[in-house]
Design a protein around this motif. Structure first.
Motif, PDB file in Angstrom:
ATOM      1  N   GLY A 141       0.797  -1.227   0.000  1.00  0.00           N
ATOM      2  CA  GLY A 141       0.000   0.000   0.000  1.00  0.00           C
ATOM      3  C   GLY A 141       0.828   1.274   0.000  1.00  0.00           C
ATOM      4  N   ALA A 192      -8.454   0.352   4.610  1.00  0.00           N
ATOM      5  CA  ALA A 192      -9.750   0.707   4.034  1.00  0.00           C
ATOM      6  C   ALA A 192     -10.798   0.826   5.134  1.00  0.00           C
ATOM      7  N   SER A 202     -13.092   6.112   3.987  1.00  0.00           N
ATOM      8  CA  SER A 202     -12.009   6.339   3.003  1.00  0.00           C
ATOM      9  C   SER A 202     -12.636   6.737   1.680  1.00  0.00           C
ATOM     10  N   PRO A 239     -11.588   6.322  -1.876  1.00  0.00           N
ATOM     11  CA  PRO A 239     -10.583   5.752  -2.782  1.00  0.00           C
ATOM     12  C   PRO A 239     -10.589   6.395  -4.167  1.00  0.00           C
ATOM     13  N   CYS A 258     -14.787   5.068  -7.780  1.00  0.00           N
ATOM     14  CA  CYS A 258     -13.626   5.501  -6.979  1.00  0.00           C
ATOM     15  C   CYS A 258     -13.054   6.779  -7.565  1.00  0.00           C
ATOM     16  N   GLN A 305      -9.114  -2.874   0.209  1.00  0.00           N
ATOM     17  CA  GLN A 305      -7.886  -3.190   0.941  1.00  0.00           C
ATOM     18  C   GLN A 305      -6.911  -3.943   0.046  1.00  0.00           C
ATOM     19  N   SER A 349      -5.590  -1.670  -2.690  1.00  0.00           N
ATOM     20  CA  SER A 349      -4.665  -0.683  -2.128  1.00  0.00           C
ATOM     21  C   SER A 349      -3.324  -1.326  -1.808  1.00  0.00           C
ATOM     22  N   ARG A 375      -5.785   4.037  -4.389  1.00  0.00           N
ATOM     23  CA  ARG A 375      -5.319   4.879  -3.289  1.00  0.00           C
ATOM     24  C   ARG A 375      -6.474   5.127  -2.339  1.00  0.00           C
ATOM     25  N   LEU A 376      -6.212   4.939  -1.044  1.00  0.00           N
ATOM     26  CA  LEU A 376      -7.294   5.167  -0.077  1.00  0.00           C
ATOM     27  C   LEU A 376      -7.281   6.603   0.450  1.00  0.00           C
TER      28      LEU A 376
END
Ligand code: SF4
Ligand code: SF4
Lengths: 364, 99
Positions: free
Chosen positions: A219, B11, B15, B17, B56, B89, B92, B98-99
């Motif tokens: 991440g 996540a 969030s 995203p 998102c 999750q 990401s 991207r969160l």
């Protein structure tokens, strides 16, 4: 066997010229001089044909692609067709403002190579004074231009001790991705293999270290790892399969299933400036030679992994087994495998330090 | 190296995203399908992944995304939220979201 669908990606080697002289360079020994390079209109026509053919991704590489003054024009043309553009640069001699102009032209991503994580290493491996600082400057310009960045760390004996530092550097520079790729032994790397082959223990240590880092940094930083296949149990799926969804074009326009394909002597390549790209993709005898599975011999032919690795690399089979349709000797099922492993162990521990630096005109 | 696990983006329902800069959703006319273009790979998201990805945009929260999906698929919003959180999750972690 013919193509099963349109190609997804092209590696366009715009030039063989490069300010660096890396001893591991995967370009061929007979490097093309500037007067053999395709012109602007020829590349633009190839890129239009690529879009029509269904190509989604073009990697602009070299040599050093930023030496081409028409690079911005290429990026603009590709991006106008929705094609994902990836610039693969060594980041030395990149002029002020170029990254901003490329970003405006629609460049999607930059892949920047570092020959070492320490300045001395970068300078020795690339044989270029001040290279490390120039690369750092390029990295900052990439970020300032708002472009995403992958650091490329080609690994061999002379820099394998710096893998941890490479990871730190990628984090410091705010890179999205880090590619830690053990070099492939073709071209200059093959010539210099004695001085470049890492020791097996170091490879194992690094593989474990990277696995931990990949997990901890999920991440935050994506780390791709390419293991050195001389020490591996199974070969790499070279190019994702011969002429299956990607191919490359050399600076003079020769279209090849992979960048080492010229090492297979019985293959003849079409030139993309003379033959329509669609025709090359469908009909090239060189592209069709190792497509699919019909060409395979045992043990690949009846192996359950053949759809995973496609029997490995044809060029490596040619170079090491003397037969391009043999099982890649990197595979543990190859009768040659033990010899390859021995060879790697011998090369890795022979203490050779001298390399032949990559320069145009050394092998003409 | 110091453990950096603490930095892992997680996540959550709030969030918002979005696709990271190096990833782009592209409709491929020739294959008649949506492709997710990234530096090394091209991914072909299935219908469900695609309907999530399209929402998102960095503004909608995961909770809002789930609300819209619940209507679209006439499904239970809590069940959807479990799936979408797991999806976000995973994507990401692989740096394609991207969160
Ligand atoms: S490997 Fe080194 S010499 Fe070869 S093209 Fe890349 S930067 Fe230039
Ligand atoms: S035998 Fe051939 S197909 Fe099977 S793992 Fe080895 S290289 Fe791959």
């Amino acid at each position: 066997m013919s193509a099963s669908g349109p190609p997804i990606g092209i590696l366009a080697e715009l030039t063989h010229r490069c300010p660096l002289q890396c001893s591991y360079c995967s370009n061929p020994l007979e490097l093309l001089k500037a007067n053999r390079e395709l012109g602007t209109q020829e590349w633009l026509s190839i890129f239009q044909q690529a879009a029509e053919l269904g190509v989604l991704q073009v990697h602009l590489s070299g040599g050093e692609p930023t030496l081409r003054p028409d690079l911005i024009e290429f990026v603009a043309a590709l991006s106008a067709r929705g094609i994902y553009t990836n610039l693969i640069t060594a980041g030395v001699g990149v002029r002020d403002g170029l990254m901003d102009e490329l970003a405006q032209a629609g460049l999607d991503h930059v892949q920047l190579s570092f020959q070492g994580a320490l300045p001395e290493t970068t300078e020795t491996v690339g044989n270029h004074r001040g290279a490390h600082q120039k690369k750092l400057n390029t990295a900052h310009r990439v970020r300032d231009a708002g472009l995403p960045l992958t650091l490329n760390a080609p690994i061999h004996r002379k820099n394998i001790a710096e893998v941890e530092r490479f990871i730190e550097m990628a984090l410091e520079l705010g890179a999205e991705r880090l590619e830690i790729a053990n070099i492939q032994y073709y071209g200059w790397a093959l010539l210099n293999r004695q001085a470049l082959m890492p020791e097996r223990d170091d490879v194992m240590r690094v593989a474990a270290l990277i696995e931990t880092a990949q997990h901890e940094l999920r991440g935050t930083l994506a780390i791709d790892f390419v293991a050195p296949d001389y020490y591996a149990r199974f070969p790499k799926p070279c190019m994702g399969g011969w002429a299956r969804d990607a191919f490359m074009i050399a600076p003079n326009g020769d279209a090849m299933p992979c960048h080492a394909a010229a090492s297979i002597p019985h293959l003849a390549f079409e030139n993309a400036a003379q033959t329509p790209l669609a025709q090359i993709w469908e009909n090239s005898a060189a592209f069709n030679a190792y497509r699919g599975f019909d060409w395979m011999k045992e043990p690949c032919r009846s192996c359950e992994r053949r759809e995973i690795d496609f029997g490995g690399c044809r060029c490596q089979a040619m170079l090491l087994a003397g037969d391009a349709s043999a099982t890649d000797p990197a595979c543990s099922k190859s009768p040659m495998h033990d010899r390859i492993l021995e060879l790697a162990i011998r090369d890795s521990s022979n203490g050779a330090a001298e390399v032949t630096y990559r320069r145009i005109g050394v092998f003409d | 190296m110091t453990p950096l696990d603490a930095a892992r983006p997680l996540a959550k329902a709030d969030s918002a995203p979005r696709l990271p800069r190096h990833v782009r959703l592209h409709f491929d006319q020739i294959r008649g399908a949506w492709a997710l273009l990234s530096p090394e790979k091209v991914l072909w998201p299935d219908e469900v992944s695609l309907s999530i990805l399209k929402l998102c945009d960095g503004r909608r929260s995961i909770a809002e995304i789930c609300g819209e999906l619940a209507i679209q698929y006439e499904a239970d919003v809590d069940e959807i939220q479990t799936d979408v959180l797991a999806f976000a999750q995973d994507w990401s972690d692989r740096m394609v979201l991207r969160l």
